[in-house]
Design an enzyme around this catalytic site. Structure first.
Site, short mmCIF file in Angstrom:
data_model
loop_
_atom_site.label_atom_id
_atom_site.label_comp_id
_atom_site.label_asym_id
_atom_site.label_seq_id
_atom_site.Cartn_x
_atom_site.Cartn_y
_atom_site.Cartn_z
N ARG A 45 0.91 -0.90 -0.38
CA ARG A 45 0.01 0.38 0.03
C ARG A 45 0.51 1.48 0.23
O ARG A 45 0.63 2.05 -0.29
CB ARG A 45 -1.14 -0.40 0.70
CG ARG A 45 -1.69 -0.66 0.85
CD ARG A 45 -3.19 -0.41 2.13
NE ARG A 45 -2.72 -1.17 3.31
CZ ARG A 45 -2.85 -2.37 4.37
NH1 ARG A 45 -2.97 -3.08 3.11
NH2 ARG A 45 -1.65 -2.59 5.37
N LYS A 135 -10.67 15.90 4.81
CA LYS A 135 -11.97 14.91 4.28
C LYS A 135 -12.45 14.70 5.27
O LYS A 135 -12.49 13.59 5.70
CB LYS A 135 -10.96 14.41 3.13
CG LYS A 135 -12.73 14.42 2.10
CD LYS A 135 -12.34 12.94 1.36
CE LYS A 135 -12.60 11.52 1.49
NZ LYS A 135 -13.28 11.25 0.44
N GLU A 176 -17.53 17.26 1.33
CA GLU A 176 -18.39 15.87 0.32
C GLU A 176 -19.63 15.28 0.97
O GLU A 176 -19.31 14.35 1.67
CB GLU A 176 -16.95 14.66 0.47
CG GLU A 176 -17.25 14.12 -0.98
CD GLU A 176 -16.23 12.50 -1.12
OE1 GLU A 176 -16.63 11.53 -1.97
OE2 GLU A 176 -15.51 13.03 -0.53
N LYS A 218 -16.79 19.18 -2.31
CA LYS A 218 -16.72 17.91 -3.48
C LYS A 218 -18.25 17.40 -3.72
O LYS A 218 -18.52 16.27 -2.94
CB LYS A 218 -15.66 17.04 -2.88
CG LYS A 218 -15.41 15.82 -3.57
CD LYS A 218 -14.39 15.53 -2.87
CE LYS A 218 -14.38 14.08 -3.91
NZ LYS A 218 -12.55 13.30 -3.28
#
Length: 335
Positions: A45, A135, A176, A218
């Site tokens: 990752r 976020k 978002e 967003k």
């Protein structure tokens, strides 16, 4: 901290630049690695995220990269922490701070995004680690009876509490609210529910005195459901999407659309069509799968294919950067 947030938000939506979403959870990223035959280890990752972030010239079209908690605590192969490494490359590091959508008590079949517990302390730590923005994603699924007013309200409230906490910590919040593409609804249904969701989010942000010039919105594009028989044209998507967005005040820093599972080329075409509409704020991209999936397919865990994977990423990023830069060249369209 308001001035800091405003300056950072303006940089995030600078002309022709977008935000790369590389913030998949450990589980999601592991599943995607497995799907292309790569062992889903922490090291793989890390390698994949470094491959993305270190693509030569990425900063020409990308202002920031969203990471997950694991990545922000990892280092590039040379030992430099991720936040410091991307900052040196001219890119702002960001962090996903929600803990995912969970079943919402009292609303069977609907979810609320969690992560508010202990959030101020976590934001302070992320700022110390070098994050410039954060976020939080709220999701809304369209069906015959969802999203309910309760689900819209509770998720809008959580988004606003998160945003207020971010600004107090000096981090720009990416807000978002995503109306999912799942379903067979037409684009008119998506338009109506997207409008309801964004209206609730605006109300909650205002109630907590969130400075809109220090956030990046967003949202989803207004699209038909994935199972609907007719696909909307880019011109239709742009007209419907910008029509909903016009309810936002002019002091909003900018709009960075999510791709929402659209094919990469379609997401880019829709973004390009947006630029023909005159708005008081920039319209750019904050894509995840539409940018990183082709790179993952090209890489497949092989060191010899890293350059190819980066080239694929840069091709997609450049296409979206070019679409966003059309804004100054396009003829305004009134919605």
């Amino acid at each position: 901290m308001t001035t800091t947030c405003r300056l950072t938000a303006a940089r995030m939506v600078a002309p022709g630049k977008g935000i790369l979403a590389a913030d998949e959870s450990i589980g999601t990223m592991s599943a995607r690695l497995q799907a292309v035959g790569v062992e889903p280890s922490a090291e793989n990752r890390r390698k994949y995220r470094e491959l993305l972030a270190s693509a030569p010239g990425l900063a020409e079209d990308v202002s920031g990269i969203i990471f997950c908690d694991e990545t922000l605590r990892q280092n590039f192969s040379d030992g430099t922490p991720f936040a410091q490494a991307v900052t040196a490359l001219g890119i702002l590091p960001g962090i996903k701070v929600d803990t995912g959508a969970k079943p919402c008590p009292g609303l069977p079949g609907e979810t609320v995004t969690e992560g508010l517990d202990g959030l101020p302390a976590r934001l302070a730590e992320y700022a110390e680690l070098g994050a410039a923005f954060a976020k939080w994603r709220a999701v809304f699924r369209i069906s015959s009876d969802t999203p309910s007013r309760g689900a819209i309200r509770v998720n809008a409230s959580a988004l606003a509490r998160y945003a207020a906490a971010c600004q107090e910590a000096g981090l720009v919040p990416i807000v978002e609210p995503e109306v999912l593409m799942d379903g067979d609804h037409n684009h008119g249904v998506c338009r109506e529910l997207t409008s309801q969701v964004q209206t609730a989010v605006r109300s909650e942000l205002a109630a907590l005195n969130v400075d809109l010039s220090g956030i990046v919105l967003k949202p989803n594009m207004v699209l038909e459901g994935a199972e609907h028989g007719r696909r909307s044209t880019p011109a239709e998507v742009a007209e419907l999407t910008v029509g909903v967005l016009r309810a936002w005040p002019g002091d909003l820093a900018g709009v960075a659309f999510l791709s929402g599972g659209q094919p990469p080329e379609r997401a880019t075409a829709n973004l390009e069509a947006m630029q023909s509409h005159s708005t008081p704020w920039p319209l750019t991209f904050s894509f995840g799968r539409a940018l990183v999936s082709p790179a993952l397919e090209a890489w497949r865990g092989e060191a010899a294919r890293e350059a190819d994977a980066q080239a694929v990423l840069l091709e997609r990023v450049a296409a979206n950067g070019a679409a966003a830069r059309l804004r100054g060249e396009a003829q305004p369209v009134t919605v």
